[in-house]
Motif scaffolding. Sequence first.
Motif, mmCIF file in Angstrom:
data_model
loop_
_atom_site.group_PDB
_atom_site.id
_atom_site.type_symbol
_atom_site.label_atom_id
_atom_site.label_comp_id
_atom_site.label_asym_id
_atom_site.label_seq_id
_atom_site.Cartn_x
_atom_site.Cartn_y
_atom_site.Cartn_z
ATOM 1 N N LEU A 137 38.628 25.349 25.755
ATOM 2 C CA LEU A 137 38.086 24.213 25.011
ATOM 3 C C LEU A 137 36.590 24.352 24.728
ATOM 4 O O LEU A 137 35.982 23.467 24.129
ATOM 5 N N GLY A 138 36.001 25.454 25.188
ATOM 6 C CA GLY A 138 34.598 25.694 24.910
ATOM 7 C C GLY A 138 33.635 25.203 25.978
ATOM 8 O O GLY A 138 32.438 25.078 25.727
ATOM 9 N N TYR A 139 34.142 24.923 27.192
ATOM 10 C CA TYR A 139 33.300 24.435 28.280
ATOM 11 C C TYR A 139 33.194 25.485 29.382
ATOM 12 O O TYR A 139 34.144 26.198 29.670
ATOM 13 N N SER A 140 32.040 25.549 30.019
ATOM 14 C CA SER A 140 31.829 26.484 31.119
ATOM 15 C C SER A 140 31.923 25.747 32.453
ATOM 16 O O SER A 140 31.891 24.511 32.502
ATOM 17 N N GLU A 141 32.011 26.499 33.538
ATOM 18 C CA GLU A 141 32.169 25.898 34.860
ATOM 19 C C GLU A 141 31.018 24.961 35.211
ATOM 20 O O GLU A 141 31.234 23.931 35.846
ATOM 21 N N ASP A 142 29.814 25.274 34.773
ATOM 22 C CA ASP A 142 28.676 24.416 35.118
ATOM 23 C C ASP A 142 28.707 23.072 34.387
ATOM 24 O O ASP A 142 27.951 22.158 34.729
ATOM 25 N N GLN A 143 29.597 22.908 33.401
ATOM 26 C CA GLN A 143 29.764 21.628 32.713
ATOM 27 C C GLN A 143 30.836 20.760 33.367
ATOM 28 O O GLN A 143 31.031 19.629 32.950
ATOM 29 N N LEU A 144 31.511 21.279 34.387
ATOM 30 C CA LEU A 144 32.588 20.557 35.050
ATOM 31 C C LEU A 144 32.064 19.829 36.284
ATOM 32 O O LEU A 144 31.124 20.270 36.927
ATOM 33 N N THR A 145 32.711 18.729 36.604
ATOM 34 C CA THR A 145 32.414 18.013 37.832
ATOM 35 C C THR A 145 33.718 17.552 38.465
ATOM 36 O O THR A 145 34.686 17.271 37.766
ATOM 37 N N GLY A 146 33.725 17.480 39.766
ATOM 38 C CA GLY A 146 34.873 16.948 40.497
ATOM 39 C C GLY A 146 34.624 15.528 40.970
ATOM 40 O O GLY A 146 35.404 14.982 41.733
ATOM 41 N N LYS A 147 33.524 14.919 40.512
ATOM 42 C CA LYS A 147 33.190 13.558 40.943
ATOM 43 C C LYS A 147 34.297 12.580 40.592
ATOM 44 O O LYS A 147 34.908 12.674 39.531
ATOM 45 N N ASN A 148 34.501 11.602 41.479
ATOM 46 C CA ASN A 148 35.458 10.550 41.172
ATOM 47 C C ASN A 148 34.797 9.509 40.262
ATOM 48 O O ASN A 148 33.591 9.548 40.009
ATOM 49 N N THR A 149 35.584 8.585 39.757
ATOM 50 C CA THR A 149 35.093 7.602 38.791
ATOM 51 C C THR A 149 33.980 6.737 39.369
ATOM 52 O O THR A 149 33.024 6.400 38.666
ATOM 53 N N THR A 150 34.065 6.388 40.637
ATOM 54 C CA THR A 150 33.017 5.587 41.273
ATOM 55 C C THR A 150 31.673 6.309 41.204
ATOM 56 O O THR A 150 30.635 5.704 40.892
ATOM 57 N N LYS A 151 31.665 7.605 41.471
ATOM 58 C CA LYS A 151 30.422 8.378 41.423
ATOM 59 C C LYS A 151 29.935 8.574 39.986
ATOM 60 O O LYS A 151 28.734 8.622 39.741
ATOM 61 N N ILE A 152 30.860 8.682 39.045
ATOM 62 C CA ILE A 152 30.456 8.794 37.641
ATOM 63 C C ILE A 152 29.758 7.497 37.206
ATOM 64 O O ILE A 152 28.709 7.528 36.569
ATOM 65 N N TYR A 153 30.326 6.362 37.573
ATOM 66 C CA TYR A 153 29.667 5.084 37.269
ATOM 67 C C TYR A 153 28.272 5.044 37.891
ATOM 68 O O TYR A 153 27.315 4.587 37.264
#
Length: 151
Positions: free
Chosen positions: A118-134
């Motif tokens: 999809l054109g994304y690299s590993e450094d653009q990924l996060t495993g954060k849950n929704t609470t942490k994203i908020y």
Amino acid sequence: MANAVIEYEAKILDVAPQELARIIIDKAGSKVTLTVKEIVSDDIGGAQETEITVSDFDTTNTLLGKLGYRAKAYQENQRQSFLLDGAQLEIDSWPHIPPYLEIEASGKAEVLRVAELLGYSEDQLTGKNTTKIYADYGIDLKSITDLRFTE
């Protein structure tokens, strides 16, 4: 009793849903699920999830109430689901934050491979849950007992 499975997933924050939908094969149908997710870490394989499809939100909520469970909060989200090359992709929209893409696959290497497609690299990924994203957007999700798209 269903066994919890390790969930290999990562999120890509602040995506453009329409652009992503154009490059992903659509998965038809909609469903309501009851899910218990246990977060161990923010790593790609850091969650265990037990999920079951239910036929009706209100009936399931009533059943849980009769079993003694009480809701701590009400949260709405909208999800577009897709399958791409063996991976489950979800574009999640939540109130007050930009949409994000979740990639779930059979292992970390597969998550990374599909992200790359999809054109994304590993450094653009996060495993954060929704609470942490908020929290990244300055919102304490745990303090909100009623989260809706229109208030």
